[in-house]
Motif scaffolding. Sequence first.
Motif: not given
Length: 147
Positions: A80-105
Amino acid sequence: MEEIRRAAEAYYENLSDEKKRNARFSFNEMDKNGDGKINLDEYVECLKKDNNTVLTHPSLFTALDKDGNGSLDFEETIVLYYIMQSGRALFCKCCDTFLADVYFSCFQCFCLDESPSTYDLCCDCYGGKRFTHHDDAIFWDNYTLLS
Ligand SMILES: [Ca+2]
Ligand SMILES: [Ca+2]
Ligand SMILES: [Zn+2]
Ligand SMILES: [Zn+2]
């Protein structure tokens, strides 16, 4: 999630002693009842206080909870600390799941400098065509996009 977890561990190992103490301090701050772990209530309360409402998403808490026991120990909160510092908090625009691994953009949205946010989808939503976006959108996975 495994990749972010590994990145977070490496990140933590390279922190200065002072920053490590800070991380430990924020953990203790979050742990309101002092039982050595963070439950969902403590988690949400703390992040709301910091106006980090995007991180209060239950799907992120679930992803952070590696052993699935419903609470976060110190090791799990490093992520969590890392996600906060790196700003890597991405969620699926469709189902709102946290994008933990590979995702499409969306490539076009990614390239628009003036656009503050990208249009990201989890593999399920992208593969299952569950999203609505502009018609000419071209999607790339995050590895391809950043290379
Ligand atoms: Ca607690
Ligand atoms: Ca846990
Ligand atoms: Zn999705
Ligand atoms: Zn787009």
